[in-house]
Design a protein around this motif. Structure first.
Motif, PDB file in Angstrom:
ATOM      1  N   LEU A 139       0.856  -1.177   0.000  1.00  0.00           N
ATOM      2  CA  LEU A 139       0.000   0.000   0.000  1.00  0.00           C
ATOM      3  C   LEU A 139       0.893   1.226   0.000  1.00  0.00           C
ATOM      4  O   LEU A 139       1.849   1.293   0.777  1.00  0.00           O
ATOM      5  N   ALA A 140       0.581   2.172  -0.865  1.00  0.00           N
ATOM      6  CA  ALA A 140       1.350   3.414  -0.914  1.00  0.00           C
ATOM      7  C   ALA A 140       0.375   4.581  -0.989  1.00  0.00           C
ATOM      8  O   ALA A 140      -0.563   4.566  -1.782  1.00  0.00           O
ATOM      9  N   LEU A 141       0.608   5.564  -0.145  1.00  0.00           N
ATOM     10  CA  LEU A 141      -0.184   6.790  -0.157  1.00  0.00           C
ATOM     11  C   LEU A 141       0.702   7.914  -0.648  1.00  0.00           C
ATOM     12  O   LEU A 141       1.778   8.152  -0.097  1.00  0.00           O
ATOM     13  N   THR A 142       0.275   8.587  -1.713  1.00  0.00           N
ATOM     14  CA  THR A 142       0.967   9.773  -2.208  1.00  0.00           C
ATOM     15  C   THR A 142       0.021  10.960  -2.018  1.00  0.00           C
ATOM     16  O   THR A 142      -1.088  10.809  -1.508  1.00  0.00           O
ATOM     17  N   GLU A 143       0.453  12.116  -2.482  1.00  0.00           N
ATOM     18  CA  GLU A 143      -0.409  13.297  -2.402  1.00  0.00           C
ATOM     19  C   GLU A 143      -1.684  13.121  -3.211  1.00  0.00           C
ATOM     20  O   GLU A 143      -2.712  13.708  -2.899  1.00  0.00           O
ATOM     21  N   HIS A 144      -1.602  12.303  -4.276  1.00  0.00           N
ATOM     22  CA  HIS A 144      -2.705  12.225  -5.229  1.00  0.00           C
ATOM     23  C   HIS A 144      -3.481  10.923  -5.212  1.00  0.00           C
ATOM     24  O   HIS A 144      -4.614  10.888  -5.689  1.00  0.00           O
ATOM     25  N   ALA A 145      -2.902   9.835  -4.706  1.00  0.00           N
ATOM     26  CA  ALA A 145      -3.582   8.542  -4.823  1.00  0.00           C
ATOM     27  C   ALA A 145      -3.123   7.558  -3.754  1.00  0.00           C
ATOM     28  O   ALA A 145      -2.060   7.705  -3.164  1.00  0.00           O
ATOM     29  N   VAL A 146      -3.977   6.580  -3.556  1.00  0.00           N
ATOM     30  CA  VAL A 146      -3.626   5.392  -2.789  1.00  0.00           C
ATOM     31  C   VAL A 146      -3.426   4.285  -3.816  1.00  0.00           C
ATOM     32  O   VAL A 146      -4.287   4.060  -4.669  1.00  0.00           O
ATOM     33  N   ARG A 147      -2.272   3.631  -3.735  1.00  0.00           N
ATOM     34  CA  ARG A 147      -1.964   2.554  -4.679  1.00  0.00           C
ATOM     35  C   ARG A 147      -1.939   1.233  -3.928  1.00  0.00           C
ATOM     36  O   ARG A 147      -1.262   1.098  -2.907  1.00  0.00           O
ATOM     37  N   VAL A 148      -2.683   0.267  -4.433  1.00  0.00           N
ATOM     38  CA  VAL A 148      -2.713  -1.092  -3.912  1.00  0.00           C
ATOM     39  C   VAL A 148      -2.005  -1.967  -4.941  1.00  0.00           C
ATOM     40  O   VAL A 148      -2.351  -1.941  -6.121  1.00  0.00           O
ATOM     41  N   SER A 149      -1.007  -2.724  -4.495  1.00  0.00           N
ATOM     42  CA  SER A 149      -0.282  -3.635  -5.381  1.00  0.00           C
ATOM     43  C   SER A 149      -0.235  -5.003  -4.738  1.00  0.00           C
ATOM     44  O   SER A 149       0.102  -5.128  -3.559  1.00  0.00           O
ATOM     45  N   VAL A 150      -0.568  -6.021  -5.515  1.00  0.00           N
ATOM     46  CA  VAL A 150      -0.498  -7.402  -5.041  1.00  0.00           C
ATOM     47  C   VAL A 150       0.328  -8.183  -6.051  1.00  0.00           C
ATOM     48  O   VAL A 150       0.021  -8.195  -7.246  1.00  0.00           O
ATOM     49  N   SER A 151       1.394  -8.810  -5.565  1.00  0.00           N
ATOM     50  CA  SER A 151       2.242  -9.599  -6.453  1.00  0.00           C
ATOM     51  C   SER A 151       2.204 -11.062  -6.038  1.00  0.00           C
ATOM     52  O   SER A 151       2.017 -11.387  -4.864  1.00  0.00           O
ATOM     53  N   ASP A 152       2.354 -11.931  -7.029  1.00  0.00           N
ATOM     54  CA  ASP A 152       2.363 -13.367  -6.801  1.00  0.00           C
ATOM     55  C   ASP A 152       3.347 -14.017  -7.770  1.00  0.00           C
ATOM     56  O   ASP A 152       3.799 -13.378  -8.712  1.00  0.00           O
TER      57      ASP A 152
ATOM     58  N   LEU B 277       6.697  -9.262 -13.911  1.00  0.00           N
ATOM     59  CA  LEU B 277       7.949  -9.221 -13.180  1.00  0.00           C
ATOM     60  C   LEU B 277       8.878 -10.317 -13.699  1.00  0.00           C
ATOM     61  O   LEU B 277       8.447 -11.199 -14.441  1.00  0.00           O
ATOM     62  N   THR B 278      10.134 -10.273 -13.297  1.00  0.00           N
ATOM     63  CA  THR B 278      11.062 -11.333 -13.675  1.00  0.00           C
ATOM     64  C   THR B 278      10.512 -12.679 -13.206  1.00  0.00           C
ATOM     65  O   THR B 278      10.533 -13.660 -13.941  1.00  0.00           O
ATOM     66  N   VAL B 279      10.045 -12.726 -11.982  1.00  0.00           N
ATOM     67  CA  VAL B 279       9.355 -13.904 -11.456  1.00  0.00           C
ATOM     68  C   VAL B 279       7.992 -13.438 -10.981  1.00  0.00           C
ATOM     69  O   VAL B 279       7.883 -12.682 -10.022  1.00  0.00           O
ATOM     70  N   GLY B 280       6.952 -13.850 -11.666  1.00  0.00           N
ATOM     71  CA  GLY B 280       5.597 -13.514 -11.258  1.00  0.00           C
ATOM     72  C   GLY B 280       5.051 -12.265 -11.918  1.00  0.00           C
ATOM     73  O   GLY B 280       5.509 -11.834 -12.976  1.00  0.00           O
ATOM     74  N   LYS B 281       4.056 -11.703 -11.277  1.00  0.00           N
ATOM     75  CA  LYS B 281       3.375 -10.502 -11.781  1.00  0.00           C
ATOM     76  C   LYS B 281       2.929  -9.647 -10.616  1.00  0.00           C
ATOM     77  O   LYS B 281       2.839 -10.118  -9.481  1.00  0.00           O
ATOM     78  N   LEU B 282       2.635  -8.395 -10.923  1.00  0.00           N
ATOM     79  CA  LEU B 282       2.137  -7.446  -9.939  1.00  0.00           C
ATOM     80  C   LEU B 282       0.857  -6.848 -10.511  1.00  0.00           C
ATOM     81  O   LEU B 282       0.869  -6.297 -11.615  1.00  0.00           O
ATOM     82  N   VAL B 283      -0.244  -6.991  -9.795  1.00  0.00           N
ATOM     83  CA  VAL B 283      -1.510  -6.382 -10.196  1.00  0.00           C
ATOM     84  C   VAL B 283      -1.716  -5.192  -9.270  1.00  0.00           C
ATOM     85  O   VAL B 283      -1.592  -5.312  -8.059  1.00  0.00           O
ATOM     86  N   TRP B 284      -1.991  -4.035  -9.847  1.00  0.00           N
ATOM     87  CA  TRP B 284      -2.087  -2.809  -9.064  1.00  0.00           C
ATOM     88  C   TRP B 284      -3.362  -2.052  -9.431  1.00  0.00           C
ATOM     89  O   TRP B 284      -3.928  -2.238 -10.510  1.00  0.00           O
TER      90      TRP B 284
END
Length: 174
Positions: free
Chosen positions: A71-84, A121-128
């Motif tokens: 989870l990342a909070l910036t000035e403009h957005a909250v980003r959710v990233s899940v990698s497997d 990703l090199t191994v797996g993927k990241l869905v955001w």
């Protein structure tokens, strides 16, 4: 490693690929967003973590391999990233039949978030996905009172969310 000056808050945790982990990740996301002063986005963020985490457990995990929620909070957005670890299985939205139990997760992500995509990703993927902080501020200004709706007056859930025409279609990151 230099720190991103636009990132105000950040959290990362790895989970075991069991359904209970999705519940833990969802609760953690809700708590963190509330602590970070973004209570208007806490429920939506928790639902997005739940959908993406559920997909990781069902479709993306291998035995003895973890999935990661960021989870990342910036000035403009909250980003959710899940990698497997399963990069060969890239997600794509589909239309589920009314009697199907699964198949609506990415439709929910697309309807709820302002942007979403997949990074290989090199191994797996990241869905955001991202939720704009500005829209949360606009919503709170329009609300007179913020409290949960009583159980008996909650609307009946629909089988599939309708596409919000104000939000852009899903974009795949390359």
């Amino acid at each position: 490693m230099t720190e991103d000056p636009l990132r105000l808050r950040y959290d990362r945790l790895d989970y075991t690929p069991f359904p209970k982990s999705v519940t833990l990740a969802r609760r953690r996301a809700h708590r963190l967003l509330t602590e970070w002063g973004q209570s208007e986005l806490a429920l939506d963020t928790a639902l997005l973590v739940s959908e993406l985490g559920g997909n990781a457990v069902l479709h993306g995990c291998l035995r003895d391999r973890l999935f990661r929620v960021e989870l990342a909070l910036t000035e403009h957005a909250v980003r959710v990233s899940v990698s497997d670890p399963r990069g060969e299985l890239l997600p794509s939205p589909r239309t589920a039949a009314p009697d199907e139990m699964f198949g609506r997760g990415l439709l929910i992500v697309g309807a709820l978030s302002d942007r979403w995509g997949v990074t290989e990703l090199t191994v797996g993927k990241l869905v955001w996905c991202e939720l704009d902080v500005v829209r949360a501020a606009g919503r709170s200004a329009n609300r007179q009172e913020s409290r949960p709706m009583p159980q008996e007056s909650r609307p009946t859930p629909v089988t599939a969310p309708s596409r919000n025409p104000e939000r852009p279609a899903a974009r795949w990151a390359s």
